[in-house]
Design an enzyme around this catalytic site. Structure first.
Site, PDB file in Angstrom:
ATOM      1  N   HIS A 133       0.750  -1.610   0.618  1.00 56.19           N
ATOM      2  CA  HIS A 133      -0.068   0.046  -0.301  1.00 56.19           C
ATOM      3  C   HIS A 133       1.119   1.130  -0.266  1.00 56.19           C
ATOM      4  O   HIS A 133       0.671   2.085   0.185  1.00 56.19           O
ATOM      5  CB  HIS A 133      -0.848   0.424   1.474  1.00 56.19           C
ATOM      6  CG  HIS A 133      -1.913  -0.843   1.188  1.00 56.19           C
ATOM      7  ND1 HIS A 133      -2.752  -1.402   2.334  1.00 56.19           N
ATOM      8  CD2 HIS A 133      -2.186  -1.520  -0.099  1.00 56.19           C
ATOM      9  CE1 HIS A 133      -3.577  -2.494   2.057  1.00 56.19           C
ATOM     10  NE2 HIS A 133      -3.413  -2.518   1.084  1.00 56.19           N
ATOM     11  N   CYS A 141       3.712  13.739  -6.499  1.00 53.59           N
ATOM     12  CA  CYS A 141       2.978  15.325  -6.485  1.00 53.59           C
ATOM     13  C   CYS A 141       1.458  15.202  -7.237  1.00 53.59           C
ATOM     14  O   CYS A 141       0.751  13.853  -7.917  1.00 53.59           O
ATOM     15  CB  CYS A 141       3.356  15.818  -7.783  1.00 53.59           C
ATOM     16  SG  CYS A 141       2.453  17.492  -8.540  1.00 53.59           S
ATOM     17  N   CYS A 145       2.652  16.036 -12.449  1.00 54.28           N
ATOM     18  CA  CYS A 145       3.703  16.611 -13.381  1.00 54.28           C
ATOM     19  C   CYS A 145       5.227  15.609 -13.945  1.00 54.28           C
ATOM     20  O   CYS A 145       5.614  15.718 -15.261  1.00 54.28           O
ATOM     21  CB  CYS A 145       3.783  17.417 -12.717  1.00 54.28           C
ATOM     22  SG  CYS A 145       5.283  17.610 -11.578  1.00 54.28           S
ATOM     23  N   CYS A 172       5.166  20.400  -4.384  1.00 56.45           N
ATOM     24  CA  CYS A 172       6.118  18.991  -5.194  1.00 56.45           C
ATOM     25  C   CYS A 172       7.069  19.586  -5.791  1.00 56.45           C
ATOM     26  O   CYS A 172       7.371  20.753  -5.634  1.00 56.45           O
ATOM     27  CB  CYS A 172       5.490  18.787  -6.360  1.00 56.45           C
ATOM     28  SG  CYS A 172       6.003  18.373  -7.493  1.00 56.45           S
ATOM     29  N   CYS A 175       7.058  20.830  -9.693  1.00 59.45           N
ATOM     30  CA  CYS A 175       6.390  22.297 -10.333  1.00 59.45           C
ATOM     31  C   CYS A 175       5.224  22.745  -9.091  1.00 59.45           C
ATOM     32  O   CYS A 175       4.993  23.706  -9.758  1.00 59.45           O
ATOM     33  CB  CYS A 175       5.239  21.217 -11.323  1.00 59.45           C
ATOM     34  SG  CYS A 175       4.098  20.273  -9.767  1.00 59.45           S
TER      35      CYS A 175
END
Length: 285
Positions: A133, A141, A145, A172, A175
């Site tokens: 899991h 992100c 991205c 992130c 980005c």
């Protein structure tokens, strides 16, 4: 379970482990209970661990949903940020050390649905632990991205009265968009399996190599989310060496094996004592 029955089960289980040349540890949420971690069993148990969510009437299944990272990121990171901090502060119980000692005597791998990273903290190599899991110690992100999964180096600050995270929230590095844990949540179609997938594939190749001489020690894996149970039963289909440690659901209904209705740490220590002293053949029931 009566002490006499428990003792006989431990004796039988130790014999299964002793006679195996390889070991697979399959662990669910019950593995961490003796370390002081909540297992989120049932709404009442979850609310005892997190009273603010009881006041809000929010269940575990409602919080462990990726939709909140878009709709209410402070709520989402309040829940996962608190768990991340909790896991970072937790010391694995003595049963983990028992498993590490066994791993020194034979090839050993771990399959777990837990996202807490406790096996790695206890000394298991990263490549020997398959996390089906994902892991709360890694992020992805939310905007997808193209940024590769990265370590969760920072823990957001949590207001424990409201269980909401304070800004700044994890973002992130590629980005700047909001980050989320690299965990498979309920109804999750955006989880990135790039980190977990290869480890699971290598584990299944390893199981095929050791299948006939393999023992599986399954710990704290219930039937509500049967991922771990299925793995342990499939892995022991050829050898029949399944040791199931589960306080509430110890029954072995598929194939052969031994069920022990006792906590993880004490049972692993009892098994280790038997293995160190030598295991006499079990008497007839």
């Amino acid at each position: 379970m009566r002490s006499e029955e428990s003792g006989l089960s431990v004796q039988e289980a130790a014999a299964l482990i002793r006679d195996a040349s390889a070991l697979l540890v399959c662990a669910g949420a019950g593995m961490g209970v003796d370390s002081g971690l909540p297992d989120f069993r049932g709404t009442e148990g979850f609310w005892r661990a997190y009273p603010p969510y009881a006041r809000l009437g929010l269940r575990f299944e409602e919080l462990a949903d990726p939709v909140h990272f878009a709709d209410d990121p402070a709520l989402a990171w309040g829940f996962y940020g608190h768990r991340l901090a909790l896991y970072r502060q937790t010391v694995p119980h003595a049963g983990f050390a028992v498993l590490r000692r066994w791993a020194e005597d034979r090839p050993t791998r771990v399959f777990t649905s837990n996202v807490d990273g406790q096996f790695q903290v206890a000394g298991f190599a990263e490549q020997d632990v398959a996390e089906v899991h994902g892991s709360i110690h890694h992020l992805q992100c939310l905007a997808d991205c193209g940024q590769e999964i990265w370590p969760a180096d920072e823990v957001p600050e949590i207001d424990e009265t409201t269980m909401r995270a304070r800004a700044p929230l994890p973002s992130c590095p590629g980005c700047g968009a909001l980050a989320r844990p690299n965990i498979l949540m309920f109804g999750d179609w955006s989880w990135d399996p790039a980190r977990s997938g290869p480890g699971l594939q290598k584990l299944h190749e390893w199981i095929r190599t050791h299948r006939r001489d393999l023992a599986v020690v399954e710990i704290g894996a219930g039937t509500a989310v049967p991922t771990v149970r299925r793995e342990s039963e499939l892995a022991t289909a050829a050898s029949g060496r399944l040791v199931r440690i589960n306080v509430r659901e110890p029954e072995v209904r598929h194939g052969r094996g031994v069920g022990i209705a006792e906590p993880a740490a004490a049972t692993l220590q009892a098994l280790d004592d038997r293995l160190r002293d030598g295991v006499p053949p079990p008497r007839d029931r």
